[in-house]
Scaffold this active site. Structure first.
Site, PDB file in Angstrom:
ATOM      1  CG  ASN A 160      -5.029   2.091   2.353  1.00  0.00           C
ATOM      2  OD1 ASN A 160      -3.833   1.818   2.412  1.00  0.00           O
ATOM      3  ND2 ASN A 160      -5.939   1.429   3.053  1.00  0.00           N
ATOM      4  CG  ASP A 164      -2.329  12.794  16.557  1.00  0.00           C
ATOM      5  OD1 ASP A 164      -2.873  11.759  16.100  1.00  0.00           O
ATOM      6  OD2 ASP A 164      -1.898  12.890  17.720  1.00  0.00           O
ATOM      7  CE  LYS A 221      31.346  -3.932 -37.185  1.00  0.00           C
ATOM      8  NZ  LYS A 221      30.299  -3.555 -36.249  1.00  0.00           N
ATOM      9  CD  GLU A 277      23.773  -1.293 -31.796  1.00  0.00           C
ATOM     10  OE1 GLU A 277      24.115  -1.833 -32.856  1.00  0.00           O
ATOM     11  OE2 GLU A 277      24.578  -1.040 -30.875  1.00  0.00           O
ATOM     12  CB  SER A 320      34.922  -3.161 -33.626  1.00  0.00           C
ATOM     13  OG  SER A 320      35.601  -4.384 -33.428  1.00  0.00           O
ATOM     14  CB  SER A 321      37.494  -4.040 -28.707  1.00  0.00           C
ATOM     15  OG  SER A 321      37.006  -5.363 -28.907  1.00  0.00           O
ATOM     16  CB  THR A 352       7.515  -4.472 -49.374  1.00  0.00           C
ATOM     17  OG1 THR A 352       7.700  -5.034 -50.682  1.00  0.00           O
ATOM     18  CG2 THR A 352       6.995  -3.043 -49.500  1.00  0.00           C
ATOM     19  CG  HIS A 353       7.570  -9.004 -48.178  1.00  0.00           C
ATOM     20  ND1 HIS A 353       6.794  -9.827 -47.388  1.00  0.00           N
ATOM     21  CD2 HIS A 353       6.696  -8.325 -48.968  1.00  0.00           C
ATOM     22  CE1 HIS A 353       5.515  -9.670 -47.699  1.00  0.00           C
ATOM     23  NE2 HIS A 353       5.434  -8.759 -48.655  1.00  0.00           N
ATOM     24  CB  SER A 392      -0.899   0.020   1.232  1.00  0.00           C
ATOM     25  OG  SER A 392      -0.083   0.048   2.407  1.00  0.00           O
TER      26      SER A 392
END
Length: 474
Positions: free
Chosen positions: A140, A131, A323, A330, A317-318, A186-187, A97
């Protein structure tokens, strides 16, 4: 560690000497060492607003003396403004709660108010956590109210602006790339030509619709449960308090919050928050598609599509020198995956509202607010560090058009589907461009060179009326 002794209804408890929180908070710290992740700060700041507004409302109703209301108000606004973030130390995975967090807020505000009044920490006079700070309230109704406020503010002040910036960036690229003709796909296979600008304007429209979806989501959480107290009946609360307090909250937040029409629905169900999460999942789906398309269009770049270049932000790239990877895309795609998972968490938490109370609210709030935070940050980064710097590789786009078999589609209305298919197959077999094959067979095809050039004009194929004759599928 230096400690002091505080007391709650269960007895004495040692708490850190300088802590603004008290015994109930410390018990929760000991009870829930689960994740090391505390309740999200937007919920805490919303709690500050709630306690401030409740104190003001109770003063106006003659239920709280002006001096106590002023002390609570000052301390509560300090909480709302982030002045005591370090004092909110309870794990997300606590009582379902949010009672522990409500008491954390009550104790911090009480002790801070006493401190302002020159009293020692733990005095509970002149301001008592239950109080006075919690007057006319319950965990709640306050915890779900805080979640609604927090989610609404984060959507309105952070995610909406970030999404609008992305929409603007994509729209700008749509205009910049309007004259770049390229092959559609497409596809994942070559299709008829499109404009690169058309693709980007499509992405911009996705972002625009995302903005509309977030605004729709906001409207689903404007009703606040404050005033229902323990079970929705409003026991121990003044009937005018919630309306007065919520009006003050709305003014501070700049959002049109209003009292829940039915407090039983508002406290036992979390359907509005599920709707928000569902809209965020839809937006995340759009953003994933945009980011993934940018990866495909920039892929290679020499040995794949490579029709656009994304800004180089870091070595890719390492082991492979030179690259460069689509890392901003990503990053956003991973965020979208997380948001989709969080939606499942929100849905399941909300489904477990039993009778008059949902008992999985802290986890629900954490998942939903994480989705907003991640989407805000990743969307902002995609705009600034990716979309703004995209460059069209115009020569490559033109080259693909001339070597695409799909160009033959423009001939359907001139020579018929079957003859066009024969040209396409011959082009595929010999590697000779469609245009060259047709030039060699003008008399056989029964068309002139001018008609051929018109039919194979890629710009013409990008217009809505192109290819009206001849039909065909994707």
């Amino acid at each position: 560690m230096n400690t002091r002794t505080e007391t709650d209804s269960m007895g004495n408890m040692s708490v850190p000497a300088e802590a603004l929180y008290g015994a109930s908070t410390q018990r929760a710290v000991l009870n829930f060492p689960v994740s090391g992740r505390c309740v999200p700060l937007p919920v805490i700041h919303a709690y500050g607003l709630i306690k401030w507004a409740a104190a003001c409302a109770h003063e106006g109703l003659g239920l709280l003396p002006a001096d106590k209301a002023a002390l609570i108000g000052q301390a509560a606004l300090e909480v709302a403004e982030g002045g005591h973030d370090a004092q909110f130390v309870i794990d997300i995975y606590q009582t379902g709660s949010g009672t522990s967090t409500n008491m954390n807020a009550n104790e911090v505000i009480s002790n801070r108010a006493c401190q302002i009044a020159g009293k020692p920490l733990g005095a509970k006079e002149p301001v008592h956590p239950n109080d006075h700070v919690n007057m006319g309230q319950s965990s709640n109704d306050t915890f779900p109210t805080a979640v609604h406020i927090a989610v609404a503010q984060e959507l309105n002040e952070r995610f909406l602006p970030a999404l609008e910036v992305l929409q603007q960036a994509l729209t700008a690229k749509g205009g910049e790339f309007w004259d770049v003709l390229k092959i559609g796909r497409t596809h994942l296979m070559d299709a008829t030509p499109v404009r690169l600008g058309q693709e980007f304007k499509g992405y911009a429209r996705q972002a625009e619709l995302g903005v509309a979806r977030v605004r729709t989501a906001l409207s689903a959480i404007m009703e606040l449960p404050l005033g229902g107290t323990a079970v929705g009946t409003g026991l121990n609360g003044h009937p005018e308090m919630p309306g007065r307090a919520i009006a003050l909250i709305a003014g501070k937040a700049g959002l049109p919050f209003r009292e829940a029409q039915d407090h039983f629905e508002a406290q036992s169900a979390k359907d509005g928050l599920v709707e928000v999460s569902g809209q965020l999942k839809t937006v995340a789906t759009s953003l994933f598609k945009i980011a993934n398309d940018l990866r495909w269009l920039s892929s290679g770049p020499q040995c794949a599509i490579g029709e656009i270049s994304l800004p180089a932000t870091q070595p890719g790239s390492s082991i492979m020198p030179g690259k460069v990877n689509p890392v901003m895309c990503e990053s956003l795609m991973q965020v979208c995956a997380r948001v989709m998972g969080n939606d499942t968490t929100v849905t399941w938490c909300a489904a477990n509202g039993n009778l008059e109370l949902n008992v999985m609210m802290p986890a629900l709030a954490a998942a939903l607010l994480e989705s907003i935070e991640l989407l805000t940050n990743a969307t902002t980064l995609l705009s600034r560090r990716c979309v703004d710097g995209i460059v069209a590789n115009r020569e490559r786009c033109t080259s693909f058009i001339e070597h695409s078999l799909a160009m033959v589609t423009g001939l359907n209305s001139k020579i018929g589907y079957d003859k066009a298919a024969e040209i396409a197959k011959l082009s595929a077999k010999t590697g000779t461009p469609v245009r060259q094959l047709c030039l060699e067979r003008l008399s056989e095809l029964g068309i002139t060179e001018a008609e051929l050039n018109e039919a194979l004009d890629p710009a013409r194929m990008t217009k809505p009326d192109a290819g009206m004759v001849g039909g065909g599928g994707g």
